[in-house]
Design an enzyme around this catalytic site. Sequence first.
Site, mmCIF file in Angstrom:
data_model
loop_
_atom_site.group_PDB
_atom_site.id
_atom_site.type_symbol
_atom_site.label_atom_id
_atom_site.label_comp_id
_atom_site.label_asym_id
_atom_site.label_seq_id
_atom_site.Cartn_x
_atom_site.Cartn_y
_atom_site.Cartn_z
ATOM 1 N N ARG A 16 -0.529 3.256 9.807
ATOM 2 C CA ARG A 16 -1.068 2.127 10.557
ATOM 3 C C ARG A 16 -0.142 0.916 10.442
ATOM 4 N NH1 ARG A 16 -1.139 -2.436 7.103
ATOM 5 N NH2 ARG A 16 -2.624 -2.184 5.403
ATOM 6 N N GLU B 244 -9.392 -7.314 9.388
ATOM 7 C CA GLU B 244 -8.540 -8.217 8.580
ATOM 8 C C GLU B 244 -7.416 -8.798 9.441
ATOM 9 O OE1 GLU B 244 -7.221 -6.681 4.813
ATOM 10 O OE2 GLU B 244 -5.388 -7.848 4.931
ATOM 11 N N ARG C 181 -5.361 -3.400 14.119
ATOM 12 C CA ARG C 181 -4.799 -2.375 13.221
ATOM 13 C C ARG C 181 -4.587 -1.166 14.114
ATOM 14 N NH1 ARG C 181 -5.496 -3.218 7.556
ATOM 15 N NH2 ARG C 181 -4.710 -5.345 7.242
ATOM 16 N N CYS D 238 -2.856 -11.294 5.381
ATOM 17 C CA CYS D 238 -2.560 -11.134 3.952
ATOM 18 C C CYS D 238 -1.045 -10.972 3.784
ATOM 19 C CB CYS D 238 -3.263 -9.908 3.396
ATOM 20 S SG CYS D 238 -2.847 -9.589 1.663
ATOM 21 N N THR E 87 0.598 -9.322 1.765
ATOM 22 C CA THR E 87 1.045 -7.970 1.385
ATOM 23 C C THR E 87 1.382 -7.136 2.611
ATOM 24 O OG1 THR E 87 -1.210 -7.090 1.468
ATOM 25 C CG2 THR E 87 -0.407 -7.910 -0.684
ATOM 26 N N ARG F 235 1.258 0.750 6.653
ATOM 27 C CA ARG F 235 0.853 1.549 5.503
ATOM 28 C C ARG F 235 0.806 2.993 5.958
ATOM 29 N NH1 ARG F 235 -3.082 3.364 1.900
ATOM 30 N NH2 ARG F 235 -4.826 3.299 3.343
ATOM 31 N N ARG G 225 -4.625 4.972 -4.129
ATOM 32 C CA ARG G 225 -5.948 4.404 -3.806
ATOM 33 C C ARG G 225 -6.995 5.507 -3.792
ATOM 34 N NH1 ARG G 225 -5.470 0.196 1.386
ATOM 35 N NH2 ARG G 225 -3.790 -1.088 0.569
ATOM 36 N N GLU H 16 -9.231 0.693 0.292
ATOM 37 C CA GLU H 16 -8.945 -0.206 -0.806
ATOM 38 C C GLU H 16 -10.170 -0.434 -1.684
ATOM 39 O OE1 GLU H 16 -7.625 -3.824 0.781
ATOM 40 O OE2 GLU H 16 -6.310 -4.134 -0.896
#
Length: 342
Positions: free
Chosen positions: A112, A211, A215, A257, A259, A266, A295, A300
């Site tokens: 993603r 988020e 995505r 975020c 990260t 990811r 994970r 998460e």
Amino acid sequence: MTYPNFTKDHKSLMAKYLTKEVFENLKGLKTKNGFTIEQAIKSGIDNPDSGIGVYAGDEESYTLFAPLFDPIIEEYHGFSKEDRHKSNLNPSELNASNPDPSNRYIISTRIRVGRNLADFPLGTSISKEQRYEVEKIVSTTLESLDGNLEGRYYPLLGMNEEDRLSLVQDHFLFKAGDRFLESAGLNRDWPSGRGIYHNNEKTFLVWINEEDELRVISMQKGGNIKEVFERLVSAIKELEKRMKFAYSEHLGYITSCPTNLGTAMRASVHISLPKLCKNMELFKSITNKHHLQIRGIHGEHSSSEEGIYDISNKRRLGITEVECVQDMHNGITELIKVEENL
Ligand code: ADP
Ligand code: DAR
């Protein structure tokens, strides 16, 4: 606003780098969208167990609040303020034969990327009206896609609760009520303006306004990592023809975020390693060597079930999309080799 009262439990990078001096420099500042440092750090204050503890409100946040974001980005990604991100979305440069052709270990593969529209604030500071506009622009654009990307948009508002839970349980849809996102203001007006687009096979999906504003997800059963990457790349190229995403030469794709900056990618597998999971020291030595993260299987902050883990690239910024997937492929190949020899 006064300097936060951090306790010994506050172990996030934000708590580490928000010194009193940095706080005094930043506390009166606002971005053009009115986003403040107080909003940026709220999640990390409310949730002492945060690893990062800070979110941006818009692209400007990363420059206006750089005294806080820069050291966090440097520590997490190993990426300095002088570095420049680079992109490579060419699957032919990926050296990734299926590491598990007999499907003994890899249950599924998912890659993603996060994206945010260039002309809107990020989800942390977007208004309800702007969020609706993002939902309309993105869902309408997606429903114009054809071929293997053709599908339908399903708004969360009005979705049958049984259907929603089944999509979450089957790993297709985001969970609701994440406390980190809640504190960051990313769950405001939930569930309005949120939803999921997917093709009939559920191998191409897009989350809207979780988020990040998008995505973009490619996923399927088994370990054909290259095929998953090829589908994602063709989808990204189609979407980039139709929408302008927030991007900077320095930080790559802009995300809420830090990260997720850079590739915002990811690349993960759900993999069963029944023997190796009994030797976590060895397991982690291999994932660390390949810059991978372990994970649980429901995303998460979830735990693994029946020795099945979600293994994915940790690095996203300062390396290319091909290198993210290569990191994951090389690490998974070694994990399977070690599992077979145990
Ligand atoms: P993200 O990858 O979008 O940052 P999460 O880690 O929270 O978010 O995962 C989101 C959902 O995707 C979760 O339900 C998780 O189970 C699912 N997921 C992640 N990787 C895989 C995979 N390789 N196969 C199937 N589902 C996956
Ligand atoms: N709550 C954040 C999560 C960091 C990375 N995960 C994201 N962005 N989903 C934390 O500080 O732990």
